[in-house]
Design an enzyme around this catalytic site. Structure first.
Site, PDB file in Angstrom:
ATOM      1  N   ARG A 255       7.469  13.313  27.923  1.00 19.74           N
ATOM      2  CA  ARG A 255       8.220  12.785  26.778  1.00 19.74           C
ATOM      3  C   ARG A 255       8.155  13.784  25.620  1.00 19.74           C
ATOM      4  O   ARG A 255       7.120  14.342  25.311  1.00 19.74           O
ATOM      5  CB  ARG A 255       7.621  11.451  26.344  1.00 19.74           C
ATOM      6  CG  ARG A 255       8.270  10.815  25.113  1.00 19.74           C
ATOM      7  CD  ARG A 255       7.567  11.178  23.828  1.00 19.74           C
ATOM      8  NE  ARG A 255       8.057  10.438  22.664  1.00 19.74           N
ATOM      9  CZ  ARG A 255       7.687  10.676  21.418  1.00 19.74           C
ATOM     10  NH1 ARG A 255       6.826  11.617  21.157  1.00 19.74           N
ATOM     11  NH2 ARG A 255       8.178   9.965  20.419  1.00 19.74           N
TER      12      ARG A 255
ATOM     13  N   SER B 291      -3.998  13.588  16.147  1.00 21.20           N
ATOM     14  CA  SER B 291      -2.539  13.517  16.263  1.00 21.20           C
ATOM     15  C   SER B 291      -1.872  14.886  16.289  1.00 21.20           C
ATOM     16  O   SER B 291      -0.659  14.980  16.406  1.00 21.20           O
ATOM     17  CB  SER B 291      -1.957  12.688  15.117  1.00 21.20           C
ATOM     18  OG  SER B 291      -2.210  13.313  13.891  1.00 21.20           O
TER      19      SER B 291
ATOM     20  N   THR C   2       8.110  12.068  10.269  1.00 18.67           N
ATOM     21  CA  THR C   2       6.979  11.612  11.070  1.00 18.67           C
ATOM     22  C   THR C   2       7.240  10.170  11.481  1.00 18.67           C
ATOM     23  O   THR C   2       8.069   9.489  10.872  1.00 18.67           O
ATOM     24  CB  THR C   2       5.655  11.751  10.289  1.00 18.67           C
ATOM     25  OG1 THR C   2       4.565  11.360  11.124  1.00 18.67           O
ATOM     26  CG2 THR C   2       5.655  10.910   9.028  1.00 18.67           C
ATOM     27  N   GLY C   3       6.538   9.717  12.502  1.00 17.39           N
ATOM     28  CA  GLY C   3       6.747   8.359  12.986  1.00 17.39           C
ATOM     29  C   GLY C   3       7.348   8.360  14.380  1.00 17.39           C
ATOM     30  O   GLY C   3       7.235   9.357  15.098  1.00 17.39           O
TER      31      GLY C   3
ATOM     32  N   THR D 106       2.707  18.481  16.389  1.00 14.34           N
ATOM     33  CA  THR D 106       2.133  17.173  16.749  1.00 14.34           C
ATOM     34  C   THR D 106       1.696  17.142  18.212  1.00 14.34           C
ATOM     35  O   THR D 106       2.183  17.942  19.023  1.00 14.34           O
ATOM     36  CB  THR D 106       3.197  16.065  16.544  1.00 14.34           C
ATOM     37  OG1 THR D 106       2.600  14.792  16.729  1.00 14.34           O
ATOM     38  CG2 THR D 106       4.357  16.192  17.520  1.00 14.34           C
TER      39      THR D 106
ATOM     40  N   THR E 141       1.310  13.749  13.348  1.00 18.19           N
ATOM     41  CA  THR E 141       2.244  14.830  13.024  1.00 18.19           C
ATOM     42  C   THR E 141       2.039  15.393  11.634  1.00 18.19           C
ATOM     43  O   THR E 141       2.050  14.664  10.647  1.00 18.19           O
ATOM     44  CB  THR E 141       3.714  14.343  13.097  1.00 18.19           C
ATOM     45  OG1 THR E 141       3.952  13.789  14.374  1.00 18.19           O
ATOM     46  CG2 THR E 141       4.698  15.464  12.846  1.00 18.19           C
TER      47      THR E 141
ATOM     48  N   GLY F 134       9.235  14.166  21.525  1.00 19.09           N
ATOM     49  CA  GLY F 134       9.657  13.410  20.340  1.00 19.09           C
ATOM     50  C   GLY F 134      10.586  14.216  19.455  1.00 19.09           C
ATOM     51  O   GLY F 134      11.226  15.172  19.898  1.00 19.09           O
ATOM     52  N   ASP F 135      10.638  13.822  18.203  1.00 21.03           N
ATOM     53  CA  ASP F 135      11.515  14.503  17.239  1.00 21.03           C
ATOM     54  C   ASP F 135      10.927  15.809  16.734  1.00 21.03           C
ATOM     55  O   ASP F 135      11.655  16.717  16.322  1.00 21.03           O
ATOM     56  CB  ASP F 135      11.751  13.581  16.026  1.00 21.03           C
ATOM     57  CG  ASP F 135      10.432  13.170  15.353  1.00 21.03           C
ATOM     58  OD1 ASP F 135       9.439  12.940  16.072  1.00 21.03           O
ATOM     59  OD2 ASP F 135      10.407  13.103  14.116  1.00 21.03           O
TER      60      ASP F 135
HETATM   61  N1  ASP Z   1       7.090  11.979  15.390  1.00 23.24           N
HETATM   62  C1  ASP Z   1       6.062  12.139  16.387  1.00 23.24           C
HETATM   63  C2  ASP Z   1       6.638  11.856  17.746  1.00 23.24           C
HETATM   64  O1  ASP Z   1       7.486  10.987  17.882  1.00 23.24           O
HETATM   65  C3  ASP Z   1       4.861  11.302  16.197  1.00 23.24           C
HETATM   66  C4  ASP Z   1       4.560  10.851  14.817  1.00 23.24           C
HETATM   67  O2  ASP Z   1       4.875  11.513  13.853  1.00 23.24           O
HETATM   68  O3  ASP Z   1       3.953   9.775  14.661  1.00 23.24           O
HETATM   69  O4  ASP Z   1       6.202  12.470  18.683  1.00 23.24           O
END
Ligand code: ASP
Length: 337
Positions: A226, A81, A249-250, A216, A198, A228-229
């Site tokens: 794409r 990850s 995370t997430g 991440t 992450t 992410g955050d």
């Molecule tokens: N937050 C990360 C993303 O959306 C991935 C994760 O932390 O699961 O890219």
């Protein structure tokens, strides 16, 4: 003449008075000097913390500690990850997102960066060597190569094999559904302990200064391009040296919508403890869309200027690691569902 001198003196005195009264935080925290601490997301945060702790315990800066710490999972080919070995996007390309922020609100970020293991160090270089905060895609790769980073293949045989398996069933539906389908089939809830993603890390050094880092490979099988955050200052990471710092995370889309890490820090600014601040941020995701919130994982992790820390997640399974002079531990985060 005398009068105007007096008037100027009065104006200056007033200005100074105002200057002294300026403060960011509604609640002023006492700064905890001499008690370094580092916290990070997921079980694998423990090894990352150990590397960061070596820097902190020897009197190093929080900024150096967080960079050193998150480089551990970035370099680990078995961690699917983050960095090398990260799961690719749906086109088979490993694209990395990372950001870093220090006690002076300096920050740097890279997004959709390919072929470079240590995205966090490129982000730090953006912060230290450019007038910019964020560089993405080819530009980020060019910048990294021009600054001595090595071009590498980040797709390990294991991640490639899994991606090819996924391709067999992939229908290229809107990514979120495809993503969750896959996660649920293969591993359960996104971001649970079986498919954690992450690393977000926050540290306080012996001077009581805070810094944070987040890196991440993003959500597996995302659309190419794409972001992410995680590389977005305020979403995946935020540091305010007067108040505290937070990371997330997430499913990044949910975090971006509420500018999550900044929200957590702002809640701490109002005097709320780190765990409550994380809970309130998670609750905001639920309030916005209670049905969708049940289907995704988001976790926040935060520390305030007293060195107090806390976390909260949507779903069960989010863990975080803590290392200080007093403890080296992994904690399960409380959760809503
Ligand atoms: N937050 C990360 C993303 O959306 C991935 C994760 O932390 O699961 O890219």
């Amino acid at each position: 003449m005398k009068l105007s001198l007096l008037t100027s003196a009065a104006i200056l005195a007033r200005k100074n008075l105002f200057a002294k009264n300026v403060k960011y935080a509604d609640t002023q925290y006492p700064v905890m000097k001499g008690e370094p601490i580092v916290i990070s997301t997921w079980d694998f945060g423990k090894e990352a913390n150990a590397a960061a702790w070596e820097v902190l315990k020897n009197g190093g800066k929080a900024l150096d500690a967080v960079e050193t710490g998150v480089k551990v999972p970035e370099a680990d080919p078995d961690n699917q990850s983050v960095g090398l070995g990260g799961r690719p996007d749906r086109d088979g390309r490993v694209t990395l997102d990372a950001c870093i922020m220090d006690e002076n609100s300096r920050c740097g970020s890279v997004a959709c960066l390919e072929h470079i293991v240590h995205a966090i160090s490129v982000a730090r270089m953006v912060m230290e060597k450019t007038p910019h905060v964020m560089i993405v895609g080819d530009g980020a790769l060019q910048f990294a190569l021009a600054n001595g980073f090595k071009k590498e293949n980040l797709l390990t045989p294991k991640s490639e094999k899994e991606w090819k398996e996924w391709l067999k069933e992939s229908h290229y539906e809107p990514w979120m559904n495809v993503e969750n389908e896959h996660y649920h089939k293969a591993n359960g809830t996104p971001g649970n302990e079986k498919n954690h993603d992450t690393i977000g890390m926050v540290a306080m050094d012996k001077n009581g200064d805070l810094s944070g880092a987040c890196t991440t490979s993003g959500l597996a099988y995302k659309m190419h391009g794409r972001v992410g955050d995680s590389p977005i200052i305020g979403a995946g990471l935020y540091v305010d040296n007067e108040v505290g710092a937070a990371t997330s995370t997430g499913v990044g889309e949910e975090v971006i919508r509420i500018v999550g890490s900044h929200l957590v820090v702002e809640l701490m600014r109002q005097g709320v403890d780190p765990e409550t601040a994380c809970r309130k941020a998670v609750e905001r995701i639920v309030a916005r869309n209670p049905v969708a919130a049940k289907e995704v994982q988001v976790g926040f992790l935060a520390m305030n200027k007293k060195g107090e820390y806390g976390a909260y997640a949507l779903q069960d399974g989010f863990t975080y690691a803590v290392r200080s002079g007093k403890e080296e531990k992994i904690y399960p985060a409380k959760h809503i569902f």
